[in-house]
Design an enzyme around this catalytic site. Structure first.
Site, PDB file in Angstrom:
ATOM      1  N   THR A 191      -5.252  15.558   7.993  1.00 15.89           N
ATOM      2  CA  THR A 191      -5.402  15.407   6.539  1.00 15.89           C
ATOM      3  C   THR A 191      -4.035  15.480   5.851  1.00 15.89           C
ATOM      4  O   THR A 191      -3.773  14.760   4.896  1.00 15.89           O
ATOM      5  CB  THR A 191      -6.359  16.488   5.995  1.00 15.89           C
ATOM      6  OG1 THR A 191      -7.551  16.481   6.782  1.00 15.89           O
ATOM      7  CG2 THR A 191      -6.725  16.226   4.554  1.00 15.89           C
ATOM      8  N   LYS A 249     -17.352  13.683  -6.886  1.00 15.86           N
ATOM      9  CA  LYS A 249     -16.429  14.787  -7.138  1.00 15.86           C
ATOM     10  C   LYS A 249     -16.690  15.314  -8.558  1.00 15.86           C
ATOM     11  O   LYS A 249     -17.673  16.024  -8.744  1.00 15.86           O
ATOM     12  CB  LYS A 249     -15.012  14.368  -6.810  1.00 15.86           C
ATOM     13  CG  LYS A 249     -14.890  14.224  -5.273  1.00 15.86           C
ATOM     14  CD  LYS A 249     -13.661  13.585  -4.702  1.00 15.86           C
ATOM     15  CE  LYS A 249     -13.787  13.473  -3.182  1.00 15.86           C
ATOM     16  NZ  LYS A 249     -12.783  12.633  -2.553  1.00 15.86           N
ATOM     17  N   SER A 271       0.829  -1.201   0.000  1.00 19.46           N
ATOM     18  CA  SER A 271       0.000   0.000   0.000  1.00 19.46           C
ATOM     19  C   SER A 271       0.868   1.258   0.000  1.00 19.46           C
ATOM     20  O   SER A 271       1.826   1.357   0.770  1.00 19.46           O
ATOM     21  CB  SER A 271      -0.887  -0.057   1.256  1.00 19.46           C
ATOM     22  OG  SER A 271      -1.729   1.045   1.355  1.00 19.46           O
ATOM     23  N   SER A 310      -4.609  13.973  -3.903  1.00 21.39           N
ATOM     24  CA  SER A 310      -5.333  15.236  -4.008  1.00 21.39           C
ATOM     25  C   SER A 310      -4.829  16.338  -3.094  1.00 21.39           C
ATOM     26  O   SER A 310      -5.287  17.462  -3.192  1.00 21.39           O
ATOM     27  CB  SER A 310      -6.808  14.997  -3.720  1.00 21.39           C
ATOM     28  OG  SER A 310      -6.993  14.817  -2.333  1.00 21.39           O
ATOM     29  N   THR A 363     -26.491  -2.555   3.100  1.00 23.02           N
ATOM     30  CA  THR A 363     -26.873  -1.140   3.099  1.00 23.02           C
ATOM     31  C   THR A 363     -27.709  -0.833   1.862  1.00 23.02           C
ATOM     32  O   THR A 363     -27.550  -1.450   0.811  1.00 23.02           O
ATOM     33  CB  THR A 363     -25.615  -0.236   3.199  1.00 23.02           C
ATOM     34  OG1 THR A 363     -26.043   1.099   3.419  1.00 23.02           O
ATOM     35  CG2 THR A 363     -24.756  -0.301   1.959  1.00 23.02           C
ATOM     36  N   THR A 364     -28.619   0.121   2.038  1.00 24.07           N
ATOM     37  CA  THR A 364     -29.563   0.469   0.969  1.00 24.07           C
ATOM     38  C   THR A 364     -28.844   1.018  -0.262  1.00 24.07           C
ATOM     39  O   THR A 364     -27.870   1.760  -0.144  1.00 24.07           O
ATOM     40  CB  THR A 364     -30.572   1.507   1.519  1.00 24.07           C
ATOM     41  OG1 THR A 364     -31.336   0.869   2.531  1.00 24.07           O
ATOM     42  CG2 THR A 364     -31.496   2.024   0.433  1.00 24.07           C
TER      43      THR A 364
HETATM   44  C1  LIG Z   1     -12.894  11.671  -1.338  1.00 26.47           C
HETATM   45  C2  LIG Z   1     -12.062  10.435  -1.482  1.00 26.47           C
HETATM   46  C3  LIG Z   1     -12.631   9.167  -1.378  1.00 26.47           C
HETATM   47  C4  LIG Z   1     -14.036   8.980  -0.902  1.00 26.47           C
HETATM   48  O1  LIG Z   1     -14.956   9.270  -1.900  1.00 26.47           O
HETATM   49  P1  LIG Z   1     -16.430   9.724  -1.458  1.00 26.47           P
HETATM   50  O2  LIG Z   1     -17.253   9.409  -2.645  1.00 26.47           O
HETATM   51  O3  LIG Z   1     -16.332  11.183  -1.132  1.00 26.47           O
HETATM   52  O4  LIG Z   1     -16.792   8.921  -0.262  1.00 26.47           O
HETATM   53  C5  LIG Z   1     -11.869   8.059  -1.691  1.00 26.47           C
HETATM   54  N1  LIG Z   1     -10.579   8.172  -2.065  1.00 26.47           N
HETATM   55  C6  LIG Z   1      -9.980   9.392  -2.128  1.00 26.47           C
HETATM   56  C7  LIG Z   1      -8.562   9.461  -2.538  1.00 26.47           C
HETATM   57  C8  LIG Z   1     -10.685  10.550  -1.822  1.00 26.47           C
HETATM   58  O5  LIG Z   1     -10.090  11.719  -1.837  1.00 26.47           O
END
Ligand SMILES: *Cc1c(COP(=O)(O)O)cnc(C)c1O
Length: 409
Positions: free
Chosen positions: A362, A247, A136, A188, A276-277
């Site tokens: 973060t 996103k 990883s 990101s 989950t739904t």
């Molecule tokens: C935002 C993010 C996720 C999670 O995606 P969501 O649809 O917002 O839950 C997964 N991997 C990375 C790298 C992210 O930045």
């Protein structure tokens, strides 16, 4: 027993470490993105959003909004339950076909978020591989770390984007050990990109399976918005691609795409899918509309890159500490959690500019930053106003600027 005290102590710890987070109460204005209303303590104000991950503004696109409204009107709101209990609705089937096609894979599987897709996807895959060793990347997203942790198998971390280190670990594991390499394509917070071609070379050479999170790249890179793997011509060499609909596609939901038996196995074994739904039909239709649009329209991608490049150029020329980034992410170095938070507050209160502070956990302590995400709809005037506001804030907080002559070189 005073239970409240436990929680108050935990909160106080965050306050002490200057890590307590406050959310601004915002209301976006469809058709006027990136403008929004901030419901501030002193009343409503117009602000410009500079940190949205609705990177292309698809969340307000007429085709996407239209699809959501039309489907909700026609079939109602919720999915009515998990797919194992309540069945699978048609817009969801269409969306999975659209995603499989986007990535050139046999099948795809939807989850309620990208987070869930990584958490339950990675853990389920690894549990189904006997004696699996997970390799990883050190900077993988928390959802992947949780997936790896829940897999319960042995894991090793390779230095971020360091293929030599990955190769060492692959060799050490030996040819007979099943190995799963887990990484992102576009990270990101720094805006850097994984060497996917080299990672595929190694995976093929040493017999490893690959799982790549393309959350920050789908819709934005590649001729049809298939992501970095599509752009780099390696999509067919990656076993499992994971992405989000939340996103660049402007909706909600996550997915994995891959060979039919892989996807079918996750569908059949993943608790985070089974119990989950399902996503609501209207969300699925909206996401399908966004993906279809971005498969053929290149305007958003080109304009997005153009805006990001201009933002970097203008801020750099102003002497602001833009961190190097190969992509649409524009990180601005602050290096102090308190000043980062203060900078964000001043931008919002004095300049009507909304950029969340990015602090630990973060990013690493000492690398606190403002993370700026220009969209196709941030025009020259907004970029210039951003630079001007940042210079005033930098001055007010005594944050360092580069020598302008150096920055221009
Ligand atoms: C935002 C993010 C996720 C999670 O995606 P969501 O649809 O917002 O839950 C997964 N991997 C990375 C790298 C992210 O930045």
């Amino acid at each position: 027993m005073n239970y409240s005290q436990f929680f108050q102590t935990a909160l106080n710890r965050l306050h002490d470490e200057r890590r307590y987070r406050v959310f601004a109460d915002l209301e976006r204005i469809a058709g006027r993105f990136p403008h929004a209303t901030w419901h501030s303590p002193k009343g409503s104000r117009n602000v410009v959003i500079w940190c949205s991950n609705d990177y292309l503004g698809m969340g307000q696109h007429p085709k996407v909004v239209g699809a959501m409204v039309e489907t909700a009107t026609r079939v109602g709101t919720g999915a009515g339950g998990t797919r194992n209990i309540a069945g699978t609705h048609h817009p969801l089937v269409q969306l999975e076909a659209e995603l499989a096609d986007l990535h050139g894979k046999e099948a795809s599987l939807l989850f309620t978020s990208g987070y869930v897709s990584n958490q339950t996807g990675i853990s389920t895959l690894a549990k189904l591989i006997p004696n699996c060793l997970i390799l990883s990347d050190a900077l993988n997203h928390n959802s992947m770390i949780e997936g790896v942790r829940q897999a319960g198998c042995e894991r090793q971390i390779f230095r971020h984007n360091d293929v030599a280190h990955l190769e060492e670990l692959l060799i050490a594991a030996g040819p007979d050990r099943p190995k799963l390499v887990v990484c992102e394509s576009l990270y990101s917070m720094d805006g850097d990109v994984a060497p996917l071609g080299k990672i595929c070379d190694l995976a093929e050479k040493y017999g490893a399976m690959t799982y790549v999170d393309e959350v920050h790249a789908v819709g934005m890179y590649g001729p049809r918005g298939g992501g970095i793997a599509e752009r780099d011509g390696v999509m067919h060499r990656i076993d499992v691609l994971e992405g989000t609909l939340a996103k660049a596609f402007g909706c909600l939901g996550g997915y994995i795409a891959g060979r039919a038996e892989i996807i079918d196995a996750v569908r059949s074994y993943a608790p985070g899918f089974i119990f989950t739904t399902a996503l609501p039909p209207a969300i699925c239709s909206a996401a399908t509309a966004a993906i279809r649009h971005l498969k053929t329209s290149t305007w958003e991608r080109e304009r997005h890159q153009d805006r990001a490049a201009r933002t970097k150029a203008i801020l750099t020329a102003a002497g602001l500490p833009v961190m190097s980034s190969d992509t649409h992410i524009v990180p601005l170095f602050v290096g102090d959690p308190e000043k980062c938070k203060r900078a964000s507050d001043l931008l919002l209160e004095d300049h009507g500019i909304y950029i969340q502070p990015i602090n630990y956990p973060t990013v690493a302590k000492g690398t606190e930053r403002l993370r700026i995400t220009p969209s196709p709809y941030h025009d020259d005037g907004l970029i210039d106003a951003l630079a001007e506001a940042l210079l005033q804030v930098w001055d007010r907080l005594g944050l360092p600027l580069h020598q302008k002559s150096l920055a221009a070189e």
